[in-house]
Design an enzyme around this catalytic site. Sequence first.
Site, PDB file in Angstrom:
ATOM      1  N   LYS A 181      40.579  32.303  41.796  1.00  0.00           N
ATOM      2  CA  LYS A 181      40.357  33.438  40.897  1.00  0.00           C
ATOM      3  C   LYS A 181      41.701  33.869  40.344  1.00  0.00           C
ATOM      4  O   LYS A 181      42.601  34.258  41.091  1.00  0.00           O
ATOM      5  CB  LYS A 181      39.689  34.588  41.659  1.00  0.00           C
ATOM      6  CG  LYS A 181      39.494  35.828  40.808  1.00  0.00           C
ATOM      7  CD  LYS A 181      38.715  36.900  41.537  1.00  0.00           C
ATOM      8  CE  LYS A 181      38.595  38.149  40.684  1.00  0.00           C
ATOM      9  NZ  LYS A 181      37.862  39.216  41.379  1.00  0.00           N
ATOM     10  N   LYS A 234      37.326  30.920  38.383  1.00  0.00           N
ATOM     11  CA  LYS A 234      37.079  32.079  37.529  1.00  0.00           C
ATOM     12  C   LYS A 234      38.374  32.521  36.873  1.00  0.00           C
ATOM     13  O   LYS A 234      39.378  32.633  37.591  1.00  0.00           O
ATOM     14  CB  LYS A 234      36.518  33.196  38.413  1.00  0.00           C
ATOM     15  CG  LYS A 234      36.401  34.540  37.755  1.00  0.00           C
ATOM     16  CD  LYS A 234      35.930  35.563  38.757  1.00  0.00           C
ATOM     17  CE  LYS A 234      35.879  36.912  38.077  1.00  0.00           C
ATOM     18  NZ  LYS A 234      35.611  37.973  39.007  1.00  0.00           N
TER      19      LYS A 234
HETATM   20  C1  PBG Z   1      36.529  42.259  41.450  1.00  0.00           C
HETATM   21  C2  PBG Z   1      35.775  41.454  40.465  1.00  0.00           C
HETATM   22  C3  PBG Z   1      36.163  41.322  39.123  1.00  0.00           C
HETATM   23  C4  PBG Z   1      35.193  40.537  38.509  1.00  0.00           C
HETATM   24  C5  PBG Z   1      34.242  40.187  39.472  1.00  0.00           C
HETATM   25  N1  PBG Z   1      34.623  40.762  40.680  1.00  0.00           N
HETATM   26  C6  PBG Z   1      37.264  41.947  38.388  1.00  0.00           C
HETATM   27  C7  PBG Z   1      38.620  41.975  38.955  1.00  0.00           C
HETATM   28  O1  PBG Z   1      39.025  41.112  39.742  1.00  0.00           O
HETATM   29  O2  PBG Z   1      39.329  42.922  38.608  1.00  0.00           O
HETATM   30  C8  PBG Z   1      35.269  40.177  37.049  1.00  0.00           C
HETATM   31  C9  PBG Z   1      34.050  39.636  36.415  1.00  0.00           C
HETATM   32  C10 PBG Z   1      34.060  39.673  34.952  1.00  0.00           C
HETATM   33  O3  PBG Z   1      35.084  39.986  34.285  1.00  0.00           O
HETATM   34  O4  PBG Z   1      33.000  39.383  34.375  1.00  0.00           O
HETATM   35  N2  PBG Z   1      36.211  42.109  42.779  1.00  0.00           N
END
Ligand code: PBG
Length: 310
Positions: A181, A234
Amino acid sequence: MRGLMRETELLPAHLILPLFVTGGEGVRIPIGAMPGCFRLSVDLTVALAREAWELGVPAVALFPALPDSVKDPRATESLNPNGLLQRTVRALKDALPGLVVITDVAMDPYSSDGHDGYLEGGEILNDVTLEILASMAVAQAQAGADYVAPSDMMDGRVGVIREALDEAGFTNTGILAYSAKYASSFYGPFREALDSAPRSGDKKTYQMDPANRKEALREVLLDVAEGADIVMVKPALPYLDVIREVSAHVDVPVAAYQVSGEFAMIKAAAGNGWLNEEAAVAEALTAIRRAGADMILTYFAMDYARQYRG
Ligand code: PBG
């Protein structure tokens, strides 16, 4: 002829629909940067999940939007058996037993600091966070989640969560790990949807540098060794090379998350008449599959399922 030669198939069965849940009844709050997406109360979440299920979308991923009044530094509300997320999971599994319900394990929706981990003196404390995440995962499994999905990027969390789930008797609850991520600007609209932006600093001490590919492989292999059932990359479209690399190196299923910013870009261009939305959605999702994703989290899941049916 093109159908005979086609190498990549994209079915509604490959898609997972992320949903934002809020309190109350009959509540439907639009999200500015995500046209067509809403924060929905539990009753409307069940109704939408049913529609998705009937269109052939087999799974949803839940994100609770909570008022600041229940947020604290340790994300205590995440353990409340009658909390918003727990109630949503129970309602969904009652109404649609076959639906795969995936819950997010991370502190940010519950944290007064807006971080995925526990913050002290301006630093995220990895190991303190692990204990909180393990309890959170067990609380979600207790509510009936089929998969818990740690999105926090702390080190060692998959192993700790697996152990906690097994000890609590949830040997059948799976782990979908957000393994690679990235610290991405494409999460902006999501943070608006949950009002979960970090109150200080950024997430670069735990999310990955977009410049790194080999590191993604390290992260993925660690998560597999710790017991991840599915690994995830992601965002998706800007990271197709990473999806390809990961899918070539692991034998567990690979998920990719077409995130809120990817959704917003297509919506904005289509809204201006600059792109054909249907065609762009099908092309982007097919490209993500072609790169090696077995399943895709996408806010377009229902739109694609509708166009697939024709
Ligand atoms: C945070 C989380 C995020 C997303 C999913 N879980 C955002 C972040 O890490 O700040 C993002 C998903 C998206 O942008 O569609 N646990």
